[in-house]
Enzyme design. Structure first.
Site, PDB file in Angstrom:
ATOM      1  N   ARG B  66      16.493  20.036 -18.048  1.00  0.00           N
ATOM      2  CA  ARG B  66      17.217  20.400 -16.827  1.00  0.00           C
ATOM      3  C   ARG B  66      18.735  20.311 -17.006  1.00  0.00           C
ATOM      4  O   ARG B  66      19.469  21.092 -16.429  1.00  0.00           O
ATOM      5  CB  ARG B  66      16.839  19.449 -15.687  1.00  0.00           C
ATOM      6  CG  ARG B  66      15.366  19.381 -15.388  1.00  0.00           C
ATOM      7  CD  ARG B  66      15.127  18.408 -14.247  1.00  0.00           C
ATOM      8  NE  ARG B  66      13.703  18.251 -13.974  1.00  0.00           N
ATOM      9  CZ  ARG B  66      12.979  17.214 -14.356  1.00  0.00           C
ATOM     10  NH1 ARG B  66      13.547  16.222 -15.041  1.00  0.00           N
ATOM     11  NH2 ARG B  66      11.695  17.149 -14.065  1.00  0.00           N
ATOM     12  N   LYS B 173      -0.301  12.144 -23.594  1.00  0.00           N
ATOM     13  CA  LYS B 173      -1.115  11.387 -22.638  1.00  0.00           C
ATOM     14  C   LYS B 173      -0.234  10.910 -21.486  1.00  0.00           C
ATOM     15  O   LYS B 173       0.976  10.809 -21.676  1.00  0.00           O
ATOM     16  CB  LYS B 173      -1.793  10.207 -23.340  1.00  0.00           C
ATOM     17  CG  LYS B 173      -0.845   9.036 -23.645  1.00  0.00           C
ATOM     18  CD  LYS B 173      -1.577   7.735 -23.761  1.00  0.00           C
ATOM     19  CE  LYS B 173      -0.565   6.622 -23.757  1.00  0.00           C
ATOM     20  NZ  LYS B 173      -0.925   5.394 -23.231  1.00  0.00           N
ATOM     21  N   ASP B 202      -2.898  11.603 -29.184  1.00  0.00           N
ATOM     22  CA  ASP B 202      -3.061  10.161 -29.035  1.00  0.00           C
ATOM     23  C   ASP B 202      -2.481   9.577 -30.317  1.00  0.00           C
ATOM     24  O   ASP B 202      -3.102   9.664 -31.375  1.00  0.00           O
ATOM     25  CB  ASP B 202      -4.545   9.793 -28.901  1.00  0.00           C
ATOM     26  CG  ASP B 202      -4.741   8.304 -28.645  1.00  0.00           C
ATOM     27  OD1 ASP B 202      -3.866   7.526 -29.065  1.00  0.00           O
ATOM     28  OD2 ASP B 202      -5.752   7.915 -28.043  1.00  0.00           O
ATOM     29  N   HIS B 203      -1.287   9.020 -30.220  1.00  0.00           N
ATOM     30  CA  HIS B 203      -0.559   8.694 -31.453  1.00  0.00           C
ATOM     31  C   HIS B 203      -1.270   7.624 -32.288  1.00  0.00           C
ATOM     32  O   HIS B 203      -0.984   7.487 -33.476  1.00  0.00           O
ATOM     33  CB  HIS B 203       0.888   8.300 -31.161  1.00  0.00           C
ATOM     34  CG  HIS B 203       1.039   6.984 -30.480  1.00  0.00           C
ATOM     35  ND1 HIS B 203       1.054   6.854 -29.121  1.00  0.00           N
ATOM     36  CD2 HIS B 203       1.177   5.747 -30.978  1.00  0.00           C
ATOM     37  CE1 HIS B 203       1.185   5.588 -28.815  1.00  0.00           C
ATOM     38  NE2 HIS B 203       1.270   4.887 -29.911  1.00  0.00           N
ATOM     39  N   LYS B 207      -1.956   7.066 -36.968  1.00  0.00           N
ATOM     40  CA  LYS B 207      -1.622   5.889 -37.789  1.00  0.00           C
ATOM     41  C   LYS B 207      -2.509   5.850 -39.026  1.00  0.00           C
ATOM     42  O   LYS B 207      -3.686   6.192 -38.977  1.00  0.00           O
ATOM     43  CB  LYS B 207      -1.801   4.609 -36.978  1.00  0.00           C
ATOM     44  CG  LYS B 207      -0.748   4.457 -35.883  1.00  0.00           C
ATOM     45  CD  LYS B 207      -0.962   3.172 -35.121  1.00  0.00           C
ATOM     46  CE  LYS B 207       0.071   3.052 -34.004  1.00  0.00           C
ATOM     47  NZ  LYS B 207       1.432   2.869 -34.498  1.00  0.00           N
ATOM     48  N   ASP B 260      -4.172   3.131 -18.969  1.00  0.00           N
ATOM     49  CA  ASP B 260      -3.062   3.273 -19.912  1.00  0.00           C
ATOM     50  C   ASP B 260      -3.521   3.112 -21.355  1.00  0.00           C
ATOM     51  O   ASP B 260      -2.993   3.768 -22.260  1.00  0.00           O
ATOM     52  CB  ASP B 260      -1.981   2.226 -19.598  1.00  0.00           C
ATOM     53  CG  ASP B 260      -0.713   2.444 -20.408  1.00  0.00           C
ATOM     54  OD1 ASP B 260      -0.238   3.594 -20.458  1.00  0.00           O
ATOM     55  OD2 ASP B 260      -0.211   1.475 -20.999  1.00  0.00           O
ATOM     56  N   HIS B 265      -6.523   5.060 -26.236  1.00  0.00           N
ATOM     57  CA  HIS B 265      -6.386   4.440 -27.565  1.00  0.00           C
ATOM     58  C   HIS B 265      -7.626   3.633 -27.965  1.00  0.00           C
ATOM     59  O   HIS B 265      -8.149   3.782 -29.069  1.00  0.00           O
ATOM     60  CB  HIS B 265      -5.177   3.500 -27.595  1.00  0.00           C
ATOM     61  CG  HIS B 265      -3.882   4.153 -27.252  1.00  0.00           C
ATOM     62  ND1 HIS B 265      -3.576   5.430 -27.642  1.00  0.00           N
ATOM     63  CD2 HIS B 265      -2.806   3.704 -26.554  1.00  0.00           C
ATOM     64  CE1 HIS B 265      -2.369   5.739 -27.201  1.00  0.00           C
ATOM     65  NE2 HIS B 265      -1.888   4.715 -26.536  1.00  0.00           N
TER      66      HIS B 265
END
Lengths: 357, 514
Positions: B66, B173, B202-203, B207, B260, B265
Site C-alpha cells: 500500500r 498460514k 508450513d515452514h 526444516k 496457531d 505444525h
C-alpha cells in the site's frame, strides 16, 4: 623412534605443524588420552580422510588444509608423507587435533601424521588399515603420481579416491592407471578428480541457459564451442569439452590431425581451446547459427557473467557464483557432493585421444 | 524430503548436477512486501538462493504493497534487511545484480486498477527480463486479505497461465480458523487457482530435520522394523517456547495454541512420524500417506476432551531470569480471555500400525526453553534378569530434534563400569551442527525454490488442511461448550500444568525433560 608421551595439559591444538610425536604402536592409546579431561571439547568424525604426498613441504600445507576441511567435515585425518628416497625403511608418527567453535562447543577432528621412510611395499597400506576410524567412509587423496604396481587390497577399501589431474605431468599416462584402480574396488570406489569438481560451477552456469523449454532446442543446434583456459588448465578445458560432447551425443571426429565433433545427425561441431594467461577456465561460449551462450569469469574470480543473445530467446545476462578456486574450497565441494560421478569417466573417454597432444 | 527431477523436457546438461527439480525463470509477486516476513525471511532467502546460484535466470521480484515508494527506496530498504537477516554475508556485486531484479508496485489490495496496472507491468517485465510469463504470487498478508487479493487476481486475469507458462500462488498460514473457513478459503483460492498451482506454506516442513524424518525411517532398515505398535509404547511431540505473545495479542487471542500450532505444525510432524511408506517420492504420493494418518486420527469429542486434552494459560512467573506477567496482563489481551497458550493432548492413530499407541502432543508459550522435537518411547524389556536386582531400567527413546540444535539421539541402557551390576541410561547423539559444519539453508529458501520448480511435496494439500481442521474443530467445539472444563493456569517458566502430567501418567509415562 620417538616414544614421547603426551601430558594431559598439552592438548595439541593445531598450529599447522605435524603435532606431537608418538610411538606408532601407541597411536590409538595416545589419542584416547588426548580426549580424556578435555572439558567442553567434542571429538567428531564423519569420514576418514587420508592424504598421501611425496613432498615434505606439503606436510605443513596439508595440515593447514585439514584444519580448514575439518570445519565442515569432521574427520579422522591421516596424513602420510612418503620419503621414498630415504636409505632405510622406517615409520614415524605424530598426532594433532583441529578444533573449531560451533554453538559455544569446541568440535575437534584428529590428525595422525606418518612419515614413511624408504620404499616399503607394504607400509602405506598397513598404516592406513591400522588407523581408520571403523565404519566411516574412507576418502583417499592421492597427491603424487600414481605408481605401479598397485595394492589391490588397499584400493578396494577406498570409497572415494581423490586426485587432481591438473597437477599431472603426464595425464595421458595417468588416466589409464586411475581406471585400473577404480576397477580394483569392484565398482565401489568413486573417482573424484578435483579437476572435474572445479568444473561444477561452470557446468551449472552453462546448464541453466537450457532449463527453459524455449531454450532447450538450441542444444541440438550448437555449431561451435570456444573455451579459454590458462596454460596449466588444458586438461580442465578438455574435460569440459568431453562433458558437452558426452551429454549432447557428439563423437570425436579426427581427419588428418584436425579434430572436431559429429552430432548424432552428422552435423559438424567445431571447437577451439584458446590458451590465455589467467586462472583455470575463464570463458566458455556455445554458438548456434542464431544464438550465443557465454559464461565468462568476472575479474574478481568469484562470479560468472552468463549471457545469452540472439535467436528465438529473450537476451539476458546474470551473475552466477563461480565458486572459490582455492584447493580447500574445491575439496570441500567434492566432499559435500557425495554420490558417484558416472559422467566423469564417460567424458574422459571422449577426450582421451586429445590428452597426449 | 527427496525429490525426483521434474517431468519437464530433460536438459541433458543438468544430468548429475542436481537431484531436485529445476526452477524456471519467473516473476515472484509478493503481496504485503513491506511487511516483516518479506524483510526477515523472503528477501534474505532469495538473496541466499542467488548467492548459491540456485535462482532461475531472469528471476524478477515485484513487491506489492500500500505504501508509496520508488523501486530505489524499496531496494534500499530490502538491502538493509538482507544485511541484517541473511545467513550469508552480503556481497556488494551480487546484491547489486540481485537488486536490479526487484521492483515495487504500489496499490491498495482492494483497488482493482492496481491489479490492472500490475498486469501491464508484469507483461512489460516479461519482455524486458525474459521471465516468459511464469508468475508466482506470494500472499504474505493476513488471511482476511486473501479474498480480495485473490478476487482481484482473478478479475484482472492474472491467475490465468499464458500458453507455455505457469501461474502459481503461495499462501501463508493460517489456512482458515476452522473447517468451514478453511473450506471457504480453499474455495476462494480455487476460484482463482487450481490445486496443483496452490502452495500452502508450513515452514516447519522446510526444516532439514523435518525432511530427514522420512530418510531416517525409510533409508535405515533398523528403525522401520520397530516403528510400530509392537515396539513403540508412545510418542511425544513437543513444541515449546519461552516467549509470550510478544505484541501479537490481537491475532493470538483469536487463535490460541491449538489453531496457531497444533492444527498445522504439530499435526504435520505427527503425520510424518506416523505415515506409511509412500509408493514413490512424488508430492502426491507422500501427501496421500499423510492424509491417511489424519483420517485415522480418532476424533476427540464431547466429554472425551476432558480426558484427552488439557488447555492452559500462562500466569506470571520467571523466564530466563526475568519476571514476566501472566497472559491476561499482556497488552491487548481481554481480561476474561479463555484463549489457551498451552495444549497437551493424547491423539490416537487408529490404524493397523499404531493401534493402542498414544501420540502425546504438547505445545506452549512461556515454557522454560524453546525446543521442538519428536520422541519415540519404546516398550520396556521383559521384567526378568536385570529387574530382579532392583534396577530401574529406562526405556529406549529415539529423539528427532527439529529445533534448535537439529539432530537425532538414541537413549539406551549400559552397564556402569565396576564389579557390581549397575545399569544407567546413556545417549548416542547426532548433531547436525557438529557433524556438518556448513550452515543449513533456511526453510524459506527450500520452499521458495520448490514453489518455483512446481514441487509441492513440502506444501500442505487442501485435504490435509481440511482433515487437520476436522480433528482440531471437534476439540475446540467441546472446549467452547464447556465440556473440557475451564482453562487452567500454569506458572510462566514451568513445563505446564499438573493436568498435563496426569495426561501421560495415565499411560505410565512422563513428559520428557527437555
Amino acid at each position: 623412534m620417538s616414544t614421547e608421551s603426551i601430558p594431559h595439559s598439552e592438548f595439541p591444538i593445531s598450529n599447522f605443524s605435524a603435532g606431537l610425536p608418538v610411538e606408532v604402536g601407541r597411536i590409538e592409546k595416545e589419542l584416547g588420552r588426548l580426549w580424556e579431561n578435555t572439558g567442553d571439547k567434542t571429538r567428531a568424525s564423519l569420514i576418514n580422510l587420508a592424504i598421501y604426498t611425496e613432498a615434505s613441504e606439503n606436510v605443513a600445507k596439508n595440515t593447514e588444509l585439514i584444519s580448514q576441511i575439518a570445519t565442515e567435515h569432521a574427520c579422522r585425518a591421516i596424513l602420510i608423507y612418503a620419503n621414498r628416497t630415504a636409505p632405510e625403511i622406517g615409520v614415524k608418527a605424530w598426532i594433532n587435533a583441529h578444533c573449531h567453535a560451533v554453538n559455544k562447543k569446541e568440535i575437534c577432528s584428529e590428525q595422525i601424521t606418518f612419515q614413511l621412510d624408504g620404499k616399503s611395499p607394504t607400509a602405506f597400506a598397513n598404516v592406513v588399515f591400522a588407523h581408520l576410524d571403523s565404519d566411516l567412509p574412507f576418502c583417499l587423496w592421492w597427491q603424487a603420481p600414481f605408481h605401479e604396481p598397485h595394492d589391490s587390497k588397499l584400493w578396494s577399501w577406498v570409497d572415494r579416491l581423490i586426485f587432481d589431474s591438473n597437477k599431472w605431468d603426464d595425464p595421458a599416462g595417468q588416466f589409464p592407471i586411475v581406471r585400473q584402480i577404480a576397477a580394483f574396488g569392484d565398482v565401489r570406489t568413486v573417482l573424484c578428480d578435483l579437476n572435474w569438481t572445479r568444473l561444477l560451477s561452470l557446468r551449472s552456469a552453462l546448464a541453466q541457459f537450457f532449463d527453459h523449454s524455449n531454450a532447450l532446442p538450441c542444444l541440438g543446434n550448437i555449431q561451435a564451442v570456444e573455451i579459454v583456459h590458462a596454460p596449466g588448465a588444458r586438461v580442465s578445458a578438455l574435460l569440459l569439452l568431453g562433458w558437452l560432447a558426452n551429454q549432447l551425443g557428439w563423437q570425436l571426429d579426427s581427419v588428418l590431425g584436425r579434430h572436431s565433433f559429429r552430432s548424432a545427425d552428422r552435423r559438424e561441431v567445431t571447437f577451439r581451446l584458446i590458451e590465455e594467461t589467467g586462472a583455470g577456465i575463464s570463458s566458455c561460449r556455445l554458438m548456434t547459427k542464431l544464438s550465443k551462450f557465454s559464461v565468462d569469469r568476472a575479474s574478481g574470480g568469484e562470479f560468472f557473467h552468463a549471457t545469452a543473445t540472439g535467436g528465438p530467446l529473450d537476451s539476458f545476462s546474470q551473475i552466477l557464483p563461480a565458486g572459490r578456486q582455492r584447493i580447500a574450497d574445491i575439496l570441500l565441494k567434492e566432499l559435500s557432493r557425495g554420490g558417484s560421478h558416472p559422467l566423469y569417466l564417460q567424458s574422459l573417454a571422449i577426450i582421451e585421444p586429445l590428452l597426449a597432444e | 524430503m527427496l525429490h525426483m527431477p521434474s517431468d519437464a523436457p530433460n536438459n541433458p546438461l543438468r544430468e548429475g548436477l542436481l537431484s531436485r527439480s529445476v526452477p524456471e525463470p519467473c516473476t515472484l509477486v509478493i503481496f504485503g512486501a513491506t511487511g516483516d516476513l518479506n524483510h526477515r525471511k523472503l528477501i534474505p532467502a532469495l538473496y541466499n538462493l542467488a548467492a548459491d546460484g540456485n535462482l532461475p535466470p531472469s528471476i524478477t521480484v515485484v513487491g506489492f504493497a500500500r505504501r508509496e515508494k520508488t523501486d530505489a527506496q524499496f531496494r534500499s530498504e530490502l538491502e538493509t534487511a538482507a544485511r541484517k537477516f541473511s545467513r550469508q554475508k552480503i556481497n556488494d556485486e551480487l546484491w547489486a545484480n540481485f537488486a536490479g531484479s526487484i521492483f515495487y508496485h504500489q496499490s491498495e489490495f482492494t483497488n482493482f486498477e492496481g491489479f490492472e496496472t500490475l498486469a501491464k507491468r508484469l507483461d512489460e517485465l516479461d519482455s524486458q527480463r525474459g521471465t516468459r510469463g511464469n508468475r508466482l504470487f506470494y500472499l504474505s498478508v493476513g488471511p482476511d486479505q486473501f479474498p480480495v487479493i485473490l478476487e482481484n487476481l482473478r478479475k484482472s486475469g492474472l491467475n490465468e497461465s499464458k500458453p507455455g507458462s505457469w501461474t502459481r500462488v503461495i499462501v501463508e498460514k493460517p489456512f482458515g480458523t476452522d473447517l468451514p473457513s478453511a473450506i471457504e478459503l480453499n474455495n476462494i483460492v480455487h476460484e482463482a487457482f487450481h490445486e496443483k498451482d496452490t502452495f500452502r506454506i508450513d515452514h516447519y516442513l522446510g526444516k532439514e530435520t523435518a525432511q530427514n524424518i522420512m530418510v531416517l525411517r525409510f533409508a535405515n532398515s533398523i528403525f522401520e522394523q520397530v516403528w510400530n505398535a509392537r515396539y513403540v509404547h508412545h510418542v511425544q511431540i513437543t513444541a515449546s517456547e519461552p516467549l509470550g505473545v510478544e505484541g501479537r495479542a490481537g491475532y493470538y487471542d483469536k487463535s490460541g495454541a491449538m489453531r496457531d500450532m497444533v492444527q498445522n505444525h504439530l499435526l504435520q510432524l505427527l503425520t510424518l512420524t506416523a505415515m506409511e511408506p509412500p509408493t514413490d517420492l512424488t508430492a502426491d504420493a507422500i501427501r496421500d500417506e499423510k492424509v491417511k494418518v489424519l483420517r485415522s486420527l480418532r476424533k476427540i469429542t464431547g466429554k472425551d476432551v476432558a480426558k484427552y486434552t488439557v488447555r492452559a494459560q500462562y500466569a506470571a512467573g520467571s523466564v530466563n531470569g526475568k519476571e514476566v506477567v501472566g497472559y491476561l496482563d499482556e497488552q491487548n489481551v481481554p481480561k476474561d480471555s479463555q484463549t489457551e497458550t498451552f495444549v497437551a493432548l493424547e491423539a490416537n492413530v487408529d490404524n493397523w500400525r499404531w493401534a493402542g499407541v498414544p501420540f502425546f502432543v504438547r505445545v506452549g508459550k512461556r515454557l522454560p526453553k524453546g525446543a521442538t522435537e519428536i520422541a519415540l518411547h519404546f516398550k520396556g524389556v521383559p521384567p526378568v534378569l536385570f529387574h530382579q536386582t532392583e534396577q530401574v531400567i529406562d526405556d529406549n527413546v529415539l529423539v528427532i530434534r527439529i529445533q534448535p540444535d537439529e539432530g537425532i539421539s538414541l537413549r539406551m541402557s549400559a552397564k556402569l563400569p565396576g564389579s557390581s551390576l549397575r545399569i544407567e541410561p546413556v545417549k548416542m547423539d547426532f548433531h547436525y551442527g557438529t557433524s556438518f559444519g556448513k550452515a543449513t539453508p533456511e526453510a524459506y529458501e527450500r520452499l521458495l525454490l520448490d514453489a518455483m520448480a512446481g514441487d509441492a511435496t513440502l506444501f500442505a494439500r487442501r485435504d490435509e488442511v481440511e482433515e487437520a481442521w476436522k480433528f482440531v474443530d471437534a476439540i475446540k467445539e467441546a472446549w467452547d461448550s464447556g465440556q473440557g472444563g475451564p482453562v487452567v493456569k500454569y506458572d510462566s517458566g514451568t513445563w505446564g500444568p499438573d493436568e498435563a502430567d496426569a495426561l501421560v501418567k495415565r499411560h505410565g509415562a512422563n513428559w520428557r525433560r527437555l
